[in-house]
Design a protein around this motif. Structure first.
Motif, PDB file in Angstrom:
ATOM      1  N   TYR A 296      -0.009  10.895  -4.264  1.00  0.00           N
ATOM      2  CA  TYR A 296       0.758   9.959  -3.447  1.00  0.00           C
ATOM      3  C   TYR A 296       1.636  10.747  -2.483  1.00  0.00           C
ATOM      4  O   TYR A 296       2.199  11.788  -2.830  1.00  0.00           O
ATOM      5  CB  TYR A 296       1.570   9.015  -4.326  1.00  0.00           C
ATOM      6  CG  TYR A 296       0.669   8.039  -5.048  1.00  0.00           C
ATOM      7  CD1 TYR A 296       0.007   7.041  -4.338  1.00  0.00           C
ATOM      8  CD2 TYR A 296       0.436   8.142  -6.409  1.00  0.00           C
ATOM      9  CE1 TYR A 296      -0.853   6.162  -4.971  1.00  0.00           C
ATOM     10  CE2 TYR A 296      -0.427   7.268  -7.058  1.00  0.00           C
ATOM     11  CZ  TYR A 296      -1.070   6.282  -6.320  1.00  0.00           C
ATOM     12  OH  TYR A 296      -1.930   5.420  -6.948  1.00  0.00           O
ATOM     13  N   GLN A 297       1.706  10.269  -1.251  1.00  0.00           N
ATOM     14  CA  GLN A 297       2.413  10.964  -0.181  1.00  0.00           C
ATOM     15  C   GLN A 297       3.855  11.311  -0.567  1.00  0.00           C
ATOM     16  O   GLN A 297       4.302  12.437  -0.372  1.00  0.00           O
ATOM     17  CB  GLN A 297       2.425  10.093   1.086  1.00  0.00           C
ATOM     18  CG  GLN A 297       3.137  10.732   2.263  1.00  0.00           C
ATOM     19  CD  GLN A 297       2.362  11.854   2.896  1.00  0.00           C
ATOM     20  OE1 GLN A 297       1.179  11.716   3.174  1.00  0.00           O
ATOM     21  NE2 GLN A 297       3.013  12.978   3.129  1.00  0.00           N
ATOM     22  N   ASN A 298       4.582  10.367  -1.145  1.00  0.00           N
ATOM     23  CA  ASN A 298       5.978  10.618  -1.519  1.00  0.00           C
ATOM     24  C   ASN A 298       6.088  11.710  -2.577  1.00  0.00           C
ATOM     25  O   ASN A 298       7.009  12.525  -2.539  1.00  0.00           O
ATOM     26  CB  ASN A 298       6.654   9.336  -2.012  1.00  0.00           C
ATOM     27  CG  ASN A 298       6.855   8.335  -0.907  1.00  0.00           C
ATOM     28  OD1 ASN A 298       6.903   8.692   0.264  1.00  0.00           O
ATOM     29  ND2 ASN A 298       6.975   7.075  -1.274  1.00  0.00           N
TER      30      ASN A 298
ATOM     31  N   LYS B 225      -6.314  17.263   3.590  1.00  0.00           N
ATOM     32  CA  LYS B 225      -5.111  17.259   4.422  1.00  0.00           C
ATOM     33  C   LYS B 225      -4.024  18.135   3.797  1.00  0.00           C
ATOM     34  O   LYS B 225      -3.327  18.877   4.480  1.00  0.00           O
ATOM     35  CB  LYS B 225      -4.591  15.836   4.614  1.00  0.00           C
ATOM     36  CG  LYS B 225      -3.389  15.756   5.535  1.00  0.00           C
ATOM     37  CD  LYS B 225      -2.931  14.350   5.752  1.00  0.00           C
ATOM     38  CE  LYS B 225      -1.693  14.330   6.649  1.00  0.00           C
ATOM     39  NZ  LYS B 225      -1.079  13.008   6.703  1.00  0.00           N
TER      40      LYS B 225
ATOM     41  N   TYR C 281       0.839  -1.193   0.000  1.00  0.00           N
ATOM     42  CA  TYR C 281       0.000   0.000   0.000  1.00  0.00           C
ATOM     43  C   TYR C 281       0.878   1.249   0.000  1.00  0.00           C
ATOM     44  O   TYR C 281       1.770   1.378   0.834  1.00  0.00           O
ATOM     45  CB  TYR C 281      -0.911   0.003   1.228  1.00  0.00           C
ATOM     46  CG  TYR C 281      -1.801   1.206   1.317  1.00  0.00           C
ATOM     47  CD1 TYR C 281      -2.928   1.314   0.517  1.00  0.00           C
ATOM     48  CD2 TYR C 281      -1.521   2.242   2.193  1.00  0.00           C
ATOM     49  CE1 TYR C 281      -3.745   2.421   0.576  1.00  0.00           C
ATOM     50  CE2 TYR C 281      -2.330   3.357   2.271  1.00  0.00           C
ATOM     51  CZ  TYR C 281      -3.447   3.432   1.460  1.00  0.00           C
ATOM     52  OH  TYR C 281      -4.255   4.535   1.531  1.00  0.00           O
ATOM     53  N   ILE C 282       0.632   2.149  -0.927  1.00  0.00           N
ATOM     54  CA  ILE C 282       1.357   3.417  -0.983  1.00  0.00           C
ATOM     55  C   ILE C 282       0.470   4.484  -0.345  1.00  0.00           C
ATOM     56  O   ILE C 282      -0.696   4.632  -0.715  1.00  0.00           O
ATOM     57  CB  ILE C 282       1.696   3.793  -2.441  1.00  0.00           C
ATOM     58  CG1 ILE C 282       2.581   2.717  -3.071  1.00  0.00           C
ATOM     59  CG2 ILE C 282       2.384   5.147  -2.491  1.00  0.00           C
ATOM     60  CD1 ILE C 282       2.852   2.923  -4.540  1.00  0.00           C
ATOM     61  N   ASP C 283       1.036   5.213   0.618  1.00  0.00           N
ATOM     62  CA  ASP C 283       0.270   6.242   1.323  1.00  0.00           C
ATOM     63  C   ASP C 283      -0.230   7.313   0.369  1.00  0.00           C
ATOM     64  O   ASP C 283       0.471   7.726  -0.549  1.00  0.00           O
ATOM     65  CB  ASP C 283       1.132   6.907   2.403  1.00  0.00           C
ATOM     66  CG  ASP C 283       1.380   5.988   3.582  1.00  0.00           C
ATOM     67  OD1 ASP C 283       0.535   5.118   3.851  1.00  0.00           O
ATOM     68  OD2 ASP C 283       2.426   6.164   4.236  1.00  0.00           O
ATOM     69  N   ARG C 284      -1.447   7.752   0.629  1.00  0.00           N
ATOM     70  CA  ARG C 284      -2.089   8.789  -0.172  1.00  0.00           C
ATOM     71  C   ARG C 284      -2.317  10.015   0.691  1.00  0.00           C
ATOM     72  O   ARG C 284      -2.537   9.912   1.886  1.00  0.00           O
ATOM     73  CB  ARG C 284      -3.435   8.289  -0.692  1.00  0.00           C
ATOM     74  CG  ARG C 284      -3.306   7.116  -1.625  1.00  0.00           C
ATOM     75  CD  ARG C 284      -4.647   6.558  -2.013  1.00  0.00           C
ATOM     76  NE  ARG C 284      -4.463   5.498  -2.995  1.00  0.00           N
ATOM     77  CZ  ARG C 284      -5.453   4.872  -3.596  1.00  0.00           C
ATOM     78  NH1 ARG C 284      -6.710   5.187  -3.312  1.00  0.00           N
ATOM     79  NH2 ARG C 284      -5.210   3.926  -4.472  1.00  0.00           N
ATOM     80  N   MET C 285      -2.298  11.175   0.045  1.00  0.00           N
ATOM     81  CA  MET C 285      -2.640  12.410   0.731  1.00  0.00           C
ATOM     82  C   MET C 285      -3.802  13.052  -0.020  1.00  0.00           C
ATOM     83  O   MET C 285      -3.667  13.416  -1.181  1.00  0.00           O
ATOM     84  CB  MET C 285      -1.473  13.373   0.799  1.00  0.00           C
ATOM     85  CG  MET C 285      -1.888  14.655   1.507  1.00  0.00           C
ATOM     86  SD  MET C 285      -0.575  15.815   1.789  1.00  0.00           S
ATOM     87  CE  MET C 285       0.406  14.936   2.942  1.00  0.00           C
TER      88      MET C 285
END
Length: 115
Positions: free
Chosen positions: A46-48, A12, A4-8
């Protein structure tokens, strides 16, 4: 095993970039080349990718100031350990900016020779 790739999500993101209007957040994303995606919960990046877009001005400044050592400074910023790297012997600035003072006042301000 599921990866799972973190999402923003935009709500937020709006708090982090200090923008209240979602349209302004979308404009910020476009200006910073941050691709937005959609799912059932709304629009996100994506967070990154967000972290990179958000930190890019700092990264560019560190590259300018510290040349090849910029990554050390960037990691120190992220770990809140900048004080450690500033005290180390490898903490030397990249000296030249390419600016050559033209007048007497500029030479005094920027350390050039005074004729």
């Amino acid at each position: 095993m599921m990866f799972y790739i973190d999402r923003m999500y935009l709500d937020k993101m709006s708090k982090l970039i200090n923008k209240k209007d979602i349209r302004t957040v979308k404009k910020w994303c476009k200006e910073n080349h941050l691709k937005l995606y959609k799912d059932s919960s709304g629009e996100f990046a994506y967070q990154n990718d967000f972290d990179l877009a958000f930190d890019l001005p700092l990264i560019n400044e560190l590259k300018l100031k510290h040349g090849d050592n910029w990554e050390d400074y960037y990691h120190a910023y992220n770990k809140n350990e900048l004080h450690k790297i500033l005290d180390s012997p490898q903490s030397t600035k990249v000296g030249k900016t390419g600016y050559v003072p033209k007048g007497k006042l500029s030479s005094k301000l920027f350390g050039g020779s005074q004729k």
